[in-house]
Scaffold this motif. Structure first.
Motif, PDB file in Angstrom:
ATOM      1  N   PRO A  76      44.302  32.502  47.730  1.00 27.29           N
ATOM      2  CA  PRO A  76      44.565  33.931  47.540  1.00 27.29           C
ATOM      3  C   PRO A  76      43.480  34.797  48.185  1.00 27.29           C
ATOM      4  CG  PRO A  76      43.612  33.012  45.546  1.00 27.29           C
ATOM      5  CD  PRO A  76      43.795  31.855  46.497  1.00 27.29           C
ATOM      6  N   ILE A  77      43.906  35.803  48.953  1.00 28.98           N
ATOM      7  CA  ILE A  77      42.989  36.787  49.519  1.00 28.98           C
ATOM      8  C   ILE A  77      42.955  37.978  48.567  1.00 28.98           C
ATOM      9  CG2 ILE A  77      42.515  38.322  51.467  1.00 28.98           C
ATOM     10  CD1 ILE A  77      43.986  36.332  53.263  1.00 28.98           C
ATOM     11  N   HIS A  78      41.780  38.326  48.102  1.00 28.49           N
ATOM     12  CA  HIS A  78      41.635  39.384  47.108  1.00 28.49           C
ATOM     13  C   HIS A  78      41.220  40.694  47.758  1.00 28.49           C
ATOM     14  CE1 HIS A  78      42.023  36.623  43.682  1.00 28.49           C
ATOM     15  NE2 HIS A  78      41.319  35.765  44.412  1.00 28.49           N
ATOM     16  N   GLN A  79      41.526  41.798  47.061  1.00 29.44           N
ATOM     17  CA  GLN A  79      41.120  43.112  47.529  1.00 29.44           C
ATOM     18  C   GLN A  79      40.802  43.986  46.325  1.00 29.44           C
ATOM     19  OE1 GLN A  79      44.750  44.450  49.526  1.00 29.44           O
ATOM     20  NE2 GLN A  79      45.087  45.892  47.837  1.00 29.44           N
ATOM     21  N   CYS A  80      39.970  44.989  46.570  1.00 32.61           N
ATOM     22  CA  CYS A  80      39.681  45.964  45.527  1.00 32.61           C
ATOM     23  C   CYS A  80      40.681  47.106  45.623  1.00 32.61           C
ATOM     24  CB  CYS A  80      38.251  46.481  45.664  1.00 32.61           C
ATOM     25  SG  CYS A  80      38.005  47.582  47.086  1.00 32.61           S
ATOM     26  N   GLN A  81      40.570  48.107  44.752  1.00 38.42           N
ATOM     27  CA  GLN A  81      41.515  49.221  44.762  1.00 38.42           C
ATOM     28  C   GLN A  81      41.388  50.068  46.012  1.00 38.42           C
ATOM     29  OE1 GLN A  81      40.936  51.370  41.099  1.00 38.42           O
ATOM     30  NE2 GLN A  81      42.028  49.839  39.854  1.00 38.42           N
ATOM     31  N   ASN A  82      40.243  49.965  46.694  1.00 42.36           N
ATOM     32  CA  ASN A  82      40.058  50.717  47.935  1.00 42.36           C
ATOM     33  C   ASN A  82      40.469  49.916  49.174  1.00 42.36           C
ATOM     34  OD1 ASN A  82      39.039  53.061  46.703  1.00 42.36           O
ATOM     35  ND2 ASN A  82      36.994  52.144  46.553  1.00 42.36           N
ATOM     36  N   GLY A  83      40.929  48.685  48.947  1.00 40.52           N
ATOM     37  CA  GLY A  83      41.457  47.893  50.051  1.00 40.52           C
ATOM     38  C   GLY A  83      40.487  46.959  50.726  1.00 40.52           C
ATOM     39  N   HIS A  84      39.247  46.863  50.254  1.00 42.38           N
ATOM     40  CA  HIS A  84      38.298  45.931  50.862  1.00 42.38           C
ATOM     41  C   HIS A  84      38.655  44.508  50.432  1.00 42.38           C
ATOM     42  CE1 HIS A  84      35.864  49.739  50.299  1.00 42.38           C
ATOM     43  NE2 HIS A  84      35.988  49.625  51.616  1.00 42.38           N
ATOM     44  N   THR A  85      38.668  43.581  51.363  1.00 40.68           N
ATOM     45  CA  THR A  85      39.114  42.216  51.091  1.00 40.68           C
ATOM     46  C   THR A  85      37.944  41.233  51.062  1.00 40.68           C
ATOM     47  OG1 THR A  85      39.495  41.855  53.459  1.00 40.68           O
ATOM     48  CG2 THR A  85      41.374  42.604  52.135  1.00 40.68           C
ATOM     49  N   LEU A  86      38.168  40.112  50.387  1.00 41.67           N
ATOM     50  CA  LEU A  86      37.217  39.003  50.391  1.00 41.67           C
ATOM     51  C   LEU A  86      37.932  37.749  49.907  1.00 41.67           C
ATOM     52  CD1 LEU A  86      34.685  39.134  47.417  1.00 41.67           C
ATOM     53  CD2 LEU A  86      36.872  40.324  47.413  1.00 41.67           C
ATOM     54  N   CYS A  87      37.319  36.581  50.164  1.00 49.56           N
ATOM     55  CA  CYS A  87      37.960  35.309  49.826  1.00 49.56           C
ATOM     56  C   CYS A  87      37.802  35.000  48.343  1.00 49.56           C
ATOM     57  CB  CYS A  87      37.397  34.179  50.683  1.00 49.56           C
ATOM     58  SG  CYS A  87      35.701  33.701  50.289  1.00 49.56           S
ATOM     59  N   SER A  88      38.589  34.048  47.869  1.00 51.45           N
ATOM     60  CA  SER A  88      38.584  33.711  46.443  1.00 51.45           C
ATOM     61  C   SER A  88      37.258  33.082  46.010  1.00 51.45           C
ATOM     62  CB  SER A  88      39.745  32.768  46.119  1.00 51.45           C
ATOM     63  OG  SER A  88      39.666  31.589  46.904  1.00 51.45           O
ATOM     64  N   THR A  89      36.615  32.334  46.900  1.00 48.61           N
ATOM     65  CA  THR A  89      35.326  31.727  46.560  1.00 48.61           C
ATOM     66  C   THR A  89      34.269  32.794  46.312  1.00 48.61           C
ATOM     67  OG1 THR A  89      35.835  29.762  47.867  1.00 48.61           O
ATOM     68  CG2 THR A  89      33.517  30.148  47.334  1.00 48.61           C
ATOM     69  N   CYS A  90      34.235  33.791  47.187  1.00 46.82           N
ATOM     70  CA  CYS A  90      33.222  34.836  47.063  1.00 46.82           C
ATOM     71  C   CYS A  90      33.533  35.807  45.926  1.00 46.82           C
ATOM     72  CB  CYS A  90      33.078  35.586  48.384  1.00 46.82           C
ATOM     73  SG  CYS A  90      32.327  34.582  49.690  1.00 46.82           S
ATOM     74  N   LYS A  91      34.787  35.899  45.520  1.00 45.60           N
ATOM     75  CA  LYS A  91      35.143  36.780  44.399  1.00 45.60           C
ATOM     76  C   LYS A  91      34.358  36.383  43.149  1.00 45.60           C
ATOM     77  CE  LYS A  91      39.135  38.530  41.772  1.00 45.60           C
ATOM     78  NZ  LYS A  91      38.845  38.063  40.425  1.00 45.60           N
ATOM     79  N   ALA A  92      34.218  35.088  42.921  1.00 47.52           N
ATOM     80  CA  ALA A  92      33.444  34.623  41.764  1.00 47.52           C
ATOM     81  C   ALA A  92      31.951  34.856  41.969  1.00 47.52           C
ATOM     82  CB  ALA A  92      33.724  33.143  41.523  1.00 47.52           C
ATOM     83  N   ARG A  93      31.505  34.757  43.191  1.00 45.07           N
ATOM     84  CA  ARG A  93      30.075  34.900  43.473  1.00 45.07           C
ATOM     85  C   ARG A  93      29.585  36.334  43.302  1.00 45.07           C
ATOM     86  NH1 ARG A  93      29.449  32.612  49.332  1.00 45.07           N
ATOM     87  NH2 ARG A  93      27.375  33.502  49.044  1.00 45.07           N
ATOM     88  N   VAL A  94      30.462  37.316  43.538  1.00 45.28           N
ATOM     89  CA  VAL A  94      30.037  38.720  43.444  1.00 45.28           C
ATOM     90  C   VAL A  94      30.314  39.298  42.062  1.00 45.28           C
ATOM     91  CG1 VAL A  94      30.354  39.080  45.912  1.00 45.28           C
ATOM     92  CG2 VAL A  94      32.251  39.570  44.353  1.00 45.28           C
ATOM     93  N   HIS A  95      30.653  38.435  41.103  1.00 45.63           N
ATOM     94  CA  HIS A  95      30.844  38.845  39.709  1.00 45.63           C
ATOM     95  C   HIS A  95      31.894  39.947  39.564  1.00 45.63           C
ATOM     96  CE1 HIS A  95      27.376  36.350  38.859  1.00 45.63           C
ATOM     97  NE2 HIS A  95      26.656  37.053  39.710  1.00 45.63           N
ATOM     98  N   ASN A  96      32.983  39.771  40.318  1.00 46.95           N
ATOM     99  CA  ASN A  96      34.152  40.652  40.221  1.00 46.95           C
ATOM    100  C   ASN A  96      33.843  42.091  40.638  1.00 46.95           C
ATOM    101  OD1 ASN A  96      36.960  40.575  39.710  1.00 46.95           O
ATOM    102  ND2 ASN A  96      36.680  41.710  37.805  1.00 46.95           N
ATOM    103  N   ARG A  97      32.832  42.293  41.471  1.00 45.24           N
ATOM    104  CA  ARG A  97      32.514  43.609  42.006  1.00 45.24           C
ATOM    105  C   ARG A  97      32.669  43.587  43.520  1.00 45.24           C
ATOM    106  NH1 ARG A  97      32.459  47.972  38.604  1.00 45.24           N
ATOM    107  NH2 ARG A  97      31.715  47.271  36.567  1.00 45.24           N
TER     108      ARG A  97
END
Length: 327
Positions: A76-97
């Motif tokens: 899954p490719i994740h994005q924030c409400q402003n549309g910035h994307t990041l990978c699922s591995t890094c989503k956990a690393r950035v503490h959901n920010r």
């Protein structure tokens, strides 16, 4: 329309065909859905000199690059409400920010980018090292894990060396940085001495590199703990891929006082880590009592002489296998 008012759209599955979805960058780096065709062409698309393949460094390739780890993103490719994307591995690393705008990420998928990725073909990331292969986006990572053009890791086992490169580079690295002994020829005769053979700290004792048949081989000799007692092990690794290593054989011999132990086998590729080979006991394994017996004297000092040879087998016209020693 004010371009700052454009928001990234999270589309439901199958809500829009990938060929109808265009991608553009928001002025602040956000991914937005647009009405135009993507700049990089999907499978079957046409572009002058492109042939439907997305080259590394292209705008679409950059969109599929995670801004945190810089690796290609896969669902899954994740994005924030402003549309910035990041990978699922890094989503956990950035503490959901979001690392770009610091907004909370939530569980928003960027389905538009995932669908576009499905339609693309990309060259192997080792194309600059000679790999000519091209793969659908989601098949590429599986190939790259086994690509024969991927760099080799340093085979030195005495430290956690992170250097990678091709074989000529690693040979120079072993000689210049690790001060490894280099020898030419396919036979060897080494003597290993240790004043207190009962002290074992899972450490490599010696690595020697041999050059023969136009190839390089690493001879390892070391002591490590096996159960409650130390053992000594010698084994050979081939500096190349496993399919090439199978073309060669080697023997190791240790002995004294009218006794000897002999090992014959195929060298393992340096693609297999030193620890993997060692822990599989794929080599000449000598128990401490036998090693001390071979050492002679008062059996308080380890003195082992390891001899061996490397050969290449070839088939004669009648199908017989003949070993060939290097000149």
């Amino acid at each position: 329309m004010d371009v700052d008012s454009v928001e990234c759209l999270s589309l439901p599955d199958a809500a829009m065909d990938a060929d109808d979805v265009g991608l553009a960058l928001h002025p602040h780096g956000a991914l937005v859905a647009a009405s135009s065709r993507p700049a990089a062409y999907p499978k079957g698309g046409t572009a002058a000199g492109a042939g439907g393949v997305v080259a590394p460094g292209s705008s679409v390739h950059e969109l599929l690059e995670c801004p945190v780890c810089t690796n290609s993103m896969y669902p899954p490719i994740h994005q924030c409400q402003n549309g910035h994307t990041l990978c699922s591995t890094c989503k956990a690393r950035v503490h959901n920010r979001c690392p770009t705008c610091r907004q909370e990420l939530g569980d928003i998928r960027c389905l538009a980018l995932e669908k576009v990725a499905e339609s693309l073909e990309l060259p192997c990331k080792y194309y600059s090292l000679g790999c000519p292969e091209i793969f659908p986006y989601y098949s590429k990572i599986k190939h790259e894990a086994m690509c024969s053009f991927r760099p080799y890791s340093c085979p030195y086992a005495g430290s956690e060396c992170s250097v990678t490169g091709d074989i000529p580079y690693l040979v120079n690295h072993l000689r210049d940085d690790h001060k490894v002994d280099m020898h030419s020829g396919c036979t060897f005769n080494h003597r290993y001495v240790k004043s207190n053979p009962r002290e074992v700290e899972n450490a490599t004792w010696m690595l020697t590199v041999f050059h023969c048949f136009g190839q390089y081989f690493c001879l390892h000799f070391e002591a490590f703990q096996l159960g409650m007692a130390p053992v000594y092990m010698a084994f050979l690794r081939f500096m190349g891929d496993e399919n090439e290593a199978r073309n060669y054989s080697y023997s190791l011999e240790v002995g004294a006082n009218g006794r000897k132990m002999v090992w014959e086998g195929t060298p393992r590729s340096v693609r297999d880590s030193h620890r993997k080979v060692r822990d599989s006991h794929d080599g000449l394994l000598i128990q401490r009592n036998m090693a001390l017996f071979f050492s002679g004297g008062d059996r308080k000092e380890l003195k082992l002489r390891i001899t061996g040879r490397i050969w290449k087998e070839t088939q004669t016209p009648d199908g017989a296998c003949v070993p060939i020693l290097c000149s």
